[in-house]
Design a protein around this motif. Sequence first.
Motif, mmCIF file in Angstrom:
data_model
loop_
_atom_site.group_PDB
_atom_site.id
_atom_site.type_symbol
_atom_site.label_atom_id
_atom_site.label_comp_id
_atom_site.label_asym_id
_atom_site.label_seq_id
_atom_site.Cartn_x
_atom_site.Cartn_y
_atom_site.Cartn_z
ATOM 1 N N THR A 31 0.842 -1.195 0.000
ATOM 2 C CA THR A 31 0.000 0.000 0.000
ATOM 3 C C THR A 31 0.874 1.240 0.000
ATOM 4 O OG1 THR A 31 -0.090 0.142 2.412
ATOM 5 C CG2 THR A 31 -1.771 -1.218 1.334
ATOM 6 N N VAL A 32 0.284 2.357 -0.397
ATOM 7 C CA VAL A 32 1.042 3.605 -0.394
ATOM 8 C C VAL A 32 1.389 4.009 1.034
ATOM 9 C CG1 VAL A 32 -1.021 5.083 -0.380
ATOM 10 C CG2 VAL A 32 1.137 5.949 -1.322
ATOM 11 N N GLU A 33 0.509 3.686 1.982
ATOM 12 C CA GLU A 33 0.797 4.009 3.385
ATOM 13 C C GLU A 33 2.026 3.251 3.878
ATOM 14 O OE1 GLU A 33 -3.726 4.455 2.929
ATOM 15 O OE2 GLU A 33 -2.169 3.069 2.233
ATOM 16 N N ALA A 34 2.130 1.975 3.489
ATOM 17 C CA ALA A 34 3.278 1.172 3.919
ATOM 18 C C ALA A 34 4.571 1.687 3.292
ATOM 19 C CB ALA A 34 3.052 -0.292 3.550
ATOM 20 N N VAL A 35 4.507 2.101 2.033
ATOM 21 C CA VAL A 35 5.680 2.669 1.363
ATOM 22 C C VAL A 35 6.129 3.940 2.079
ATOM 23 C CG1 VAL A 35 6.460 3.825 -0.743
ATOM 24 C CG2 VAL A 35 5.211 1.655 -0.891
ATOM 25 N N ALA A 36 5.176 4.802 2.408
ATOM 26 C CA ALA A 36 5.488 6.045 3.108
ATOM 27 C C ALA A 36 6.109 5.765 4.474
ATOM 28 C CB ALA A 36 4.220 6.887 3.266
ATOM 29 N N GLU A 37 5.586 4.763 5.164
ATOM 30 C CA GLU A 37 6.105 4.423 6.488
ATOM 31 C C GLU A 37 7.564 3.968 6.420
ATOM 32 O OE1 GLU A 37 5.214 1.320 10.199
ATOM 33 O OE2 GLU A 37 3.893 1.351 8.447
ATOM 34 N N VAL A 38 7.884 3.130 5.452
ATOM 35 C CA VAL A 38 9.259 2.654 5.305
ATOM 36 C C VAL A 38 10.200 3.813 4.984
ATOM 37 C CG1 VAL A 38 10.800 1.244 3.888
ATOM 38 C CG2 VAL A 38 8.593 0.319 4.639
ATOM 39 N N LEU A 39 9.775 4.686 4.075
ATOM 40 C CA LEU A 39 10.604 5.832 3.701
ATOM 41 C C LEU A 39 10.875 6.741 4.900
ATOM 42 C CD1 LEU A 39 9.124 6.764 0.226
ATOM 43 C CD2 LEU A 39 11.545 6.362 0.707
ATOM 44 N N ASP A 78 9.304 13.222 12.010
ATOM 45 C CA ASP A 78 8.687 14.532 12.229
ATOM 46 C C ASP A 78 7.664 14.876 11.149
ATOM 47 O OD1 ASP A 78 11.160 14.593 10.642
ATOM 48 O OD2 ASP A 78 10.748 16.728 10.402
ATOM 49 N N VAL A 79 7.783 14.221 9.979
ATOM 50 C CA VAL A 79 6.840 14.508 8.889
ATOM 51 C C VAL A 79 5.954 13.304 8.583
ATOM 52 C CG1 VAL A 79 8.400 16.190 7.844
ATOM 53 C CG2 VAL A 79 8.479 13.794 7.091
ATOM 54 N N ALA A 80 5.985 12.300 9.436
ATOM 55 C CA ALA A 80 5.320 11.022 9.138
ATOM 56 C C ALA A 80 3.856 11.184 8.770
ATOM 57 C CB ALA A 80 5.466 10.078 10.338
ATOM 58 N N SER A 81 3.102 11.859 9.590
ATOM 59 C CA SER A 81 1.656 11.965 9.368
ATOM 60 C C SER A 81 1.319 12.751 8.109
ATOM 61 C CB SER A 81 0.983 12.609 10.582
ATOM 62 O OG SER A 81 -0.415 12.726 10.375
ATOM 63 N N SER A 82 1.902 13.947 7.986
ATOM 64 C CA SER A 82 1.596 14.784 6.828
ATOM 65 C C SER A 82 2.114 14.162 5.535
ATOM 66 C CB SER A 82 2.202 16.180 7.014
ATOM 67 O OG SER A 82 3.615 16.117 7.135
ATOM 68 N N PHE A 83 3.273 13.504 5.596
ATOM 69 C CA PHE A 83 3.839 12.873 4.403
ATOM 70 C C PHE A 83 2.946 11.740 3.924
ATOM 71 C CE2 PHE A 83 6.738 9.644 2.512
ATOM 72 C CZ PHE A 83 7.132 10.379 1.396
ATOM 73 N N THR A 84 2.487 10.919 4.847
ATOM 74 C CA THR A 84 1.615 9.800 4.480
ATOM 75 C C THR A 84 0.317 10.297 3.878
ATOM 76 O OG1 THR A 84 2.558 8.382 6.209
ATOM 77 C CG2 THR A 84 0.394 7.757 5.328
ATOM 78 N N ASP A 85 -0.269 11.300 4.508
ATOM 79 C CA ASP A 85 -1.528 11.862 3.989
ATOM 80 C C ASP A 85 -1.341 12.406 2.576
ATOM 81 O OD1 ASP A 85 -2.786 11.241 6.352
ATOM 82 O OD2 ASP A 85 -2.707 13.267 7.173
ATOM 83 N N SER A 86 -0.241 13.093 2.352
ATOM 84 C CA SER A 86 0.029 13.660 1.028
ATOM 85 C C SER A 86 0.269 12.556 0.000
ATOM 86 C CB SER A 86 1.248 14.581 1.082
ATOM 87 O OG SER A 86 0.994 15.722 1.872
ATOM 88 N N CYS A 87 0.941 11.489 0.411
ATOM 89 C CA CYS A 87 1.199 10.370 -0.494
ATOM 90 C C CYS A 87 -0.108 9.715 -0.936
ATOM 91 C CB CYS A 87 2.104 9.334 0.173
ATOM 92 S SG CYS A 87 3.839 9.822 0.292
ATOM 93 N N VAL A 88 -1.028 9.549 0.001
ATOM 94 C CA VAL A 88 -2.335 8.972 -0.336
ATOM 95 C C VAL A 88 -3.067 9.863 -1.328
ATOM 96 C CG1 VAL A 88 -4.618 8.379 0.573
ATOM 97 C CG2 VAL A 88 -2.554 7.720 1.838
ATOM 98 N N GLN A 89 -3.019 11.154 -1.089
ATOM 99 C CA GLN A 89 -3.690 12.109 -1.971
ATOM 100 C C GLN A 89 -3.074 12.086 -3.379
ATOM 101 O OE1 GLN A 89 -3.804 16.105 -0.444
ATOM 102 N NE2 GLN A 89 -4.500 16.991 -2.376
ATOM 103 N N VAL A 90 -1.763 12.106 -3.455
ATOM 104 C CA VAL A 90 -1.095 12.114 -4.759
ATOM 105 C C VAL A 90 -1.281 10.775 -5.464
ATOM 106 C CG1 VAL A 90 1.144 12.240 -5.916
ATOM 107 C CG2 VAL A 90 0.579 13.875 -4.119
#
Length: 270
Positions: free
Chosen positions: A165-173, A181-193
Amino acid sequence: MIIKESTALLLVTEGDDDHFVLSRHSTKDLQVIAGTGGREHVLRAATIARERNLKGVKFLVDRDIDDFCGANASADNVFVSDHHDVMMDLLLAGENVHYLVDIQLRRLTRRNEAAGSVPHAGNVVDAAFDLASHLAAARIVSRREAIHLDFQRFSFSALRSETFTVEAVAEVLVKRNQREDVASSFTDSCVQVRNEIESSKRSVVGDHDLFKALSRVLGVHDVSVQDKALVNGFMGAITCAVLSATSWFAAIERWCAANARRGFNCGVTS
């Protein structure tokens, strides 16, 4: 990069893979050379060539994710790939990647008596595009929001098959870059994009990401093959028919014809 005078026209590619493929089909009228230092260095060389009014040299670069980040590499002396990169143009112009996957899946067919247990090559390729699209979304977010993540630290092997999932990819990155420090906002943006690029995911995925995703998806089906082996097999199967299906091939041939030259041994494209 040093550009020397030559009686032949010069085409500078962004990378070694592009050079390998194109030089196999170029004539003596078109010297294909590999650029050094990556895309930015090649584009800088293109700028210098324009400033010096060097008419006999042009450059072929990847589109990358420019379309999604408000950038544009186009110029009078620059050919830009139709999709993310030159190799993806060639991959999407033919069926070679499906054939390569079929070859790998034959190993399963030989091991399993029931043919129905072997996945269809098209389904494997589609799954790899989906997986690679998650990483493409993360690349776009990192660039748009100037997070500057190191994507070399990411590996699809860190994902379990049930978490493609895109969430899992974002979490690993985030974890591997120590950017909690950017985990939440980065994941949300990744889902949107990721939703934003769904209709154009085949244009935004890069070749390296796709072949690594293919290797991971094949691994889920107990087929072990390195992404580099897939890349090499693909490059070796590129024909003139595939090359001539790209817009930049036709543009290069028109440039050569305008200079009374022939660029490739593939017939003149009008």
